[in-house]
Design a protein around this motif. Structure first.
Motif, PDB file in Angstrom:
ATOM      1  N   LYS A  81     -11.997 -25.294 -13.906  1.00  0.00           N
ATOM      2  CA  LYS A  81     -13.270 -25.689 -14.116  1.00  0.00           C
ATOM      3  C   LYS A  81     -14.832 -25.565 -13.832  1.00  0.00           C
ATOM      4  N   ASP A  84     -16.452 -22.254 -13.165  1.00  0.00           N
ATOM      5  CA  ASP A  84     -17.274 -21.675 -14.122  1.00  0.00           C
ATOM      6  C   ASP A  84     -18.862 -22.222 -13.655  1.00  0.00           C
ATOM      7  N   SER A  87     -21.832 -22.414 -16.494  1.00  0.00           N
ATOM      8  CA  SER A  87     -21.277 -23.429 -17.269  1.00  0.00           C
ATOM      9  C   SER A  87     -20.950 -25.227 -17.179  1.00  0.00           C
ATOM     10  N   LYS A  90     -26.246 -25.580 -15.583  1.00  0.00           N
ATOM     11  CA  LYS A  90     -26.410 -24.384 -17.051  1.00  0.00           C
ATOM     12  C   LYS A  90     -28.454 -24.564 -16.487  1.00  0.00           C
TER      13      LYS A  90
END
Length: 192
Positions: A81, A84, A87, A90
């Motif tokens: 997680k 990324d 993601s 942002k």
């Protein structure tokens, strides 16, 4: 080579320094506070360097070195997680950013014998270990002037996370802020 942000507390540390050359499994660190992580951001030109450090308790719900298959799987899932970056953190679409590199590790944190960890009970033994997550990111933005803010799903993704102490360094100087579950956004207006 990835770079990490070093010494944001000093005015001289406006640029990033080379990544840790020694990737030893044991580190000597000061005590940390559960629920609180640190996010350092350095922006220079079209490059954004980020470094996240958070206690294992915040990310996977335990601090000890994973010993069961379920705990090891939880660590790997959390690392995936966190890898990324765009993601989890942002940036504005107008900035046209892309992740160049991400490195996420779960590290051991060793408290020196005789050093009391404020998170532990009085009867705990000195010289104990905890885990923490350490992530470094390199991002390139085609329109860095559009870096006006940052939103995060970090608090949604990781149940134990409550607060991020954020340090931002740009050519205009340094600023500090906090992101929380109630305020998972960071205003970068005027920082660029």
């Amino acid at each position: 080579m990835l770079k990490t942000i070093a010494g944001l507390a000093t005015a001289a540390a406006i640029l990033v320094s080379p990544a840790y050359a020694d990737k030893a499994e044991h580190r000597q660190l000061g005590p940390h506070v559960h629920g609180q992580g640190t996010l350092d951001i350095a922006i220079e030109g079209n490059k954004v360097e980020m470094e996240l450090v958070a206690p294992g308790m915040d990310i996977v719900g335990f601090e000890h070195i994973p010993s069961t298959d379920a705990q090891k799987a939880a660590v790997e899932k959390a690392k995936a997680k966190l890898t990324d970056v765009l993601s989890v953190f942002k940036l504005p679409a107008a900035a046209k950013c892309k992740a160049d590199a991400a490195n996420v590790e779960s590290r051991k944190e060793t408290h020196k014998p005789g050093e009391k960890d404020p998170d532990e009970a009085e009867e705990s033994l000195p010289g104990h270990e905890h885990s923490e997550f350490h992530a470094t990111y390199t991002i390139t933005c085609a329109a860095p002037e559009s870096l006006t803010g940052l939103e995060t799903v970090y608090f949604t993704n990781f149940a134990g996370a409550q607060l991020l102490n954020v340090n931002v360094t740009t050519s205009k100087g340094q600023t500090q802020a906090q992101m929380t579950r109630a305020k998972p956004t960071l205003d970068l207006t005027g920082v660029m």
